[in-house]
Structures are given as C-alpha cells and as structure tokens.
Design a protein around this motif. Structure first.
Motif, PDB file in Angstrom:
ATOM      1  N   ILE A   8       0.864  -1.176   0.000  1.00  0.00           N
ATOM      2  CA  ILE A   8       0.000   0.000   0.000  1.00  0.00           C
ATOM      3  C   ILE A   8       0.900   1.224   0.000  1.00  0.00           C
ATOM      4  CG2 ILE A   8      -1.741   1.293   1.270  1.00  0.00           C
ATOM      5  CD1 ILE A   8      -2.633  -1.411   2.485  1.00  0.00           C
ATOM      6  N   VAL A   9       0.671   2.111  -0.971  1.00  0.00           N
ATOM      7  CA  VAL A   9       1.463   3.332  -1.074  1.00  0.00           C
ATOM      8  C   VAL A   9       0.532   4.538  -0.952  1.00  0.00           C
ATOM      9  CG1 VAL A   9       2.941   4.736  -2.573  1.00  0.00           C
ATOM     10  CG2 VAL A   9       3.229   2.246  -2.505  1.00  0.00           C
ATOM     11  N   ASP A  10       0.814   5.385   0.029  1.00  0.00           N
ATOM     12  CA  ASP A  10       0.083   6.639   0.208  1.00  0.00           C
ATOM     13  C   ASP A  10       0.668   7.642  -0.778  1.00  0.00           C
ATOM     14  OD1 ASP A  10      -1.052   9.044   0.975  1.00  0.00           O
ATOM     15  OD2 ASP A  10      -0.606   8.784   3.101  1.00  0.00           O
ATOM     16  N   PHE A  11      -0.156   8.134  -1.683  1.00  0.00           N
ATOM     17  CA  PHE A  11       0.314   9.018  -2.749  1.00  0.00           C
ATOM     18  C   PHE A  11       0.308  10.495  -2.346  1.00  0.00           C
ATOM     19  CE2 PHE A  11       0.375  10.075  -7.425  1.00  0.00           C
ATOM     20  CZ  PHE A  11       1.547   9.397  -7.691  1.00  0.00           C
ATOM     21  N   THR A  12      -0.146  10.801  -1.130  1.00  0.00           N
ATOM     22  CA  THR A  12      -0.202  12.187  -0.666  1.00  0.00           C
ATOM     23  C   THR A  12       1.139  12.899  -0.792  1.00  0.00           C
ATOM     24  OG1 THR A  12      -1.989  11.651   0.860  1.00  0.00           O
ATOM     25  CG2 THR A  12      -0.777  13.682   1.285  1.00  0.00           C
ATOM     26  N   PRO A  13       2.259  12.291  -0.342  1.00  0.00           N
ATOM     27  CA  PRO A  13       3.535  13.012  -0.432  1.00  0.00           C
ATOM     28  C   PRO A  13       3.960  13.343  -1.871  1.00  0.00           C
ATOM     29  CG  PRO A  13       3.725  11.146   1.060  1.00  0.00           C
ATOM     30  CD  PRO A  13       2.400  11.026   0.372  1.00  0.00           C
ATOM     31  N   PHE A  14       3.486  12.557  -2.826  1.00  0.00           N
ATOM     32  CA  PHE A  14       3.790  12.874  -4.221  1.00  0.00           C
ATOM     33  C   PHE A  14       2.960  14.067  -4.679  1.00  0.00           C
ATOM     34  CE2 PHE A  14       3.598  12.645  -8.785  1.00  0.00           C
ATOM     35  CZ  PHE A  14       4.892  12.300  -9.137  1.00  0.00           C
ATOM     36  N   LEU A  15       1.662  14.026  -4.376  1.00  0.00           N
ATOM     37  CA  LEU A  15       0.771  15.087  -4.838  1.00  0.00           C
ATOM     38  C   LEU A  15       1.044  16.427  -4.179  1.00  0.00           C
ATOM     39  CD1 LEU A  15      -2.616  13.154  -5.055  1.00  0.00           C
ATOM     40  CD2 LEU A  15      -1.071  13.772  -6.926  1.00  0.00           C
ATOM     41  N   ASP A  16       1.364  16.413  -2.869  1.00  0.00           N
ATOM     42  CA  ASP A  16       1.618  17.694  -2.201  1.00  0.00           C
ATOM     43  C   ASP A  16       3.091  18.105  -2.271  1.00  0.00           C
ATOM     44  OD1 ASP A  16       3.004  16.286  -0.175  1.00  0.00           O
ATOM     45  OD2 ASP A  16       1.388  16.512   1.289  1.00  0.00           O
ATOM     46  N   LYS A  17       3.883  17.270  -2.955  1.00  0.00           N
ATOM     47  CA  LYS A  17       5.302  17.541  -3.225  1.00  0.00           C
ATOM     48  C   LYS A  17       6.171  17.548  -1.974  1.00  0.00           C
ATOM     49  CE  LYS A  17       4.452  20.074  -7.492  1.00  0.00           C
ATOM     50  NZ  LYS A  17       3.079  20.193  -7.741  1.00  0.00           N
ATOM     51  N   SER A  18       5.663  16.985  -0.860  1.00  0.00           N
ATOM     52  CA  SER A  18       6.457  16.959   0.365  1.00  0.00           C
ATOM     53  C   SER A  18       7.526  15.872   0.336  1.00  0.00           C
ATOM     54  CB  SER A  18       5.554  16.774   1.588  1.00  0.00           C
ATOM     55  OG  SER A  18       4.910  15.511   1.543  1.00  0.00           O
ATOM     56  N   LYS A  20       8.101  13.684  -2.967  1.00  0.00           N
ATOM     57  CA  LYS A  20       7.805  13.075  -4.270  1.00  0.00           C
ATOM     58  C   LYS A  20       8.702  11.879  -4.563  1.00  0.00           C
ATOM     59  CE  LYS A  20       6.530  15.281  -7.922  1.00  0.00           C
ATOM     60  NZ  LYS A  20       6.313  16.174  -9.063  1.00  0.00           N
ATOM     61  N   GLN A  21       9.984  12.034  -4.354  1.00  0.00           N
ATOM     62  CA  GLN A  21      10.916  10.959  -4.684  1.00  0.00           C
ATOM     63  C   GLN A  21      10.658   9.721  -3.827  1.00  0.00           C
ATOM     64  OE1 GLN A  21      13.144  11.029  -7.392  1.00  0.00           O
ATOM     65  NE2 GLN A  21      13.011   8.835  -6.917  1.00  0.00           N
ATOM     66  N   GLN A  22      10.394   9.927  -2.549  1.00  0.00           N
ATOM     67  CA  GLN A  22      10.117   8.804  -1.659  1.00  0.00           C
ATOM     68  C   GLN A  22       8.865   8.045  -2.125  1.00  0.00           C
ATOM     69  OE1 GLN A  22       9.421   9.878   2.430  1.00  0.00           O
ATOM     70  NE2 GLN A  22       9.165   7.761   3.073  1.00  0.00           N
ATOM     71  N   ALA A  23       7.822   8.781  -2.477  1.00  0.00           N
ATOM     72  CA  ALA A  23       6.593   8.137  -2.951  1.00  0.00           C
ATOM     73  C   ALA A  23       6.849   7.400  -4.267  1.00  0.00           C
ATOM     74  CB  ALA A  23       5.479   9.166  -3.120  1.00  0.00           C
ATOM     75  N   ALA A  24       7.611   8.016  -5.151  1.00  0.00           N
ATOM     76  CA  ALA A  24       7.934   7.369  -6.427  1.00  0.00           C
ATOM     77  C   ALA A  24       8.758   6.106  -6.198  1.00  0.00           C
ATOM     78  CB  ALA A  24       8.689   8.347  -7.332  1.00  0.00           C
ATOM     79  N   ASP A  25       9.702   6.164  -5.266  1.00  0.00           N
ATOM     80  CA  ASP A  25      10.514   4.984  -4.942  1.00  0.00           C
ATOM     81  C   ASP A  25       9.657   3.858  -4.368  1.00  0.00           C
ATOM     82  OD1 ASP A  25      12.774   6.348  -5.804  1.00  0.00           O
ATOM     83  OD2 ASP A  25      13.449   6.858  -3.761  1.00  0.00           O
ATOM     84  N   GLN A  26       8.693   4.208  -3.518  1.00  0.00           N
ATOM     85  CA  GLN A  26       7.789   3.195  -2.955  1.00  0.00           C
ATOM     86  C   GLN A  26       6.942   2.566  -4.063  1.00  0.00           C
ATOM     87  OE1 GLN A  26       5.578   5.338   0.025  1.00  0.00           O
ATOM     88  NE2 GLN A  26       6.980   4.717   1.656  1.00  0.00           N
ATOM     89  N   LEU A  27       6.476   3.387  -4.968  1.00  0.00           N
ATOM     90  CA  LEU A  27       5.663   2.896  -6.084  1.00  0.00           C
ATOM     91  C   LEU A  27       6.473   1.917  -6.937  1.00  0.00           C
ATOM     92  CD1 LEU A  27       2.805   3.486  -7.267  1.00  0.00           C
ATOM     93  CD2 LEU A  27       3.905   5.156  -8.736  1.00  0.00           C
ATOM     94  N   LEU A  28       7.669   2.314  -7.320  1.00  0.00           N
ATOM     95  CA  LEU A  28       8.534   1.457  -8.128  1.00  0.00           C
ATOM     96  C   LEU A  28       8.911   0.186  -7.359  1.00  0.00           C
ATOM     97  CD1 LEU A  28      10.101   1.021 -10.738  1.00  0.00           C
ATOM     98  CD2 LEU A  28      11.985   2.325  -9.728  1.00  0.00           C
ATOM     99  N   GLY A  29       9.219   0.333  -6.078  1.00  0.00           N
ATOM    100  CA  GLY A  29       9.549  -0.833  -5.264  1.00  0.00           C
ATOM    101  C   GLY A  29       8.397  -1.826  -5.193  1.00  0.00           C
ATOM    102  N   SER A  30       7.182  -1.314  -5.128  1.00  0.00           N
ATOM    103  CA  SER A  30       6.003  -2.186  -5.098  1.00  0.00           C
ATOM    104  C   SER A  30       5.874  -2.979  -6.381  1.00  0.00           C
ATOM    105  CB  SER A  30       4.742  -1.349  -4.894  1.00  0.00           C
ATOM    106  OG  SER A  30       4.779  -0.696  -3.655  1.00  0.00           O
ATOM    107  N   PHE A  31       6.093  -2.319  -7.501  1.00  0.00           N
ATOM    108  CA  PHE A  31       6.022  -3.032  -8.781  1.00  0.00           C
ATOM    109  C   PHE A  31       7.106  -4.093  -8.883  1.00  0.00           C
ATOM    110  CE2 PHE A  31       3.826   0.914 -10.453  1.00  0.00           C
ATOM    111  CZ  PHE A  31       2.582   0.320 -10.476  1.00  0.00           C
TER     112      PHE A  31
END
Length: 118
Positions: A8-18, A20-31
């Motif tokens: 489960i990845v919370d996308f809030t940090p990507f959208l609010d730009k707090s 972004k890289q961490q959220a993107a890394d979590q997304l890629l790691g999940s895939f």
C-alpha cells in the motif's frame, strides 16, 4: 514474484510535493517486489470512487439485452472506460435510457483517473 501481500502506497507526499521521490521509490519498489500496488490518497475523493462501484452494481445486464439480472459478485476491482477519442478501443455503452447518467459519470471519472495517471 514473491508471496508478499500487495504493498500500500500513500500518494499524498507525491501530490503535495512533500516527498515526491520517496513516494515514487515506494511505487517502483512495489512493482518490483509484488508486481502490483494499492495506491491510497491519489487525488480522487473516496466517495467518487465508491460512486463508480455503485454504478457497476446497476449494470448487471442479461444476455437478452432487455432485462437486468442478478449476477454473482465480481472479485475483480477495476474500472474499464476509455476516451471517446479512442478509435482503436471505443467504449461500448448500454443502450440509451437504460441507465441514465451512467455514460457521463464514466467519462467524468475516466478524465479524473487520467489526471492521476499523468
């Protein structure tokens, strides 16, 4: 692929730009680890997402084309609708008048999902 549950990845940090890289890394790691991801807080209110699932419950259509039937519940949670500009895979709509408002709701939701995708 491992036996790990779907991350489960919370996308809030990507959208609010707090973060972004961490959220993107979590997304890629999940895939990479599971092949799938469950994204929360992706910018479409939960009520609007639920509304699309509620529409799905209304379209259990029989093979006769004239009557609604009760179908077994689907375990597949997906939304399949496309742009009206897609000649390769055009939308196939219910006949006019069968479910008033459905086409418009689908197209509106499609464009909101498209924004998330972008």
């Amino acid at each position: 692929m491992s036996n790990n549950p779907i991350p489960i990845v919370d996308f809030t940090p990507f959208l609010d730009k707090s973060a972004k890289q961490q959220a993107a890394d979590q997304l890629l790691g999940s895939f990479k680890s599971a092949g799938f991801v469950y994204i929360t807080n992706f910018g479409i209110p939960a009520g609007e997402v639920q509304e699309m699932f509620d529409w799905e419950k209304e379209i259990q259509y029989s093979d006769s084309g004239d009557e609604f039937t009760i179908a077994p519940p689907s375990m597949k949670e997906s939304f399949e609708c496309g742009s009206e500009d897609n000649d390769f895979m055009p939308n196939i709509w219910l006949p006019d008048g069968v479910l008033p408002g459905f086409n418009e709701a689908c197209l509106s939701f499609f464009w909101k999902c498209h924004e998330v995708h972008q």
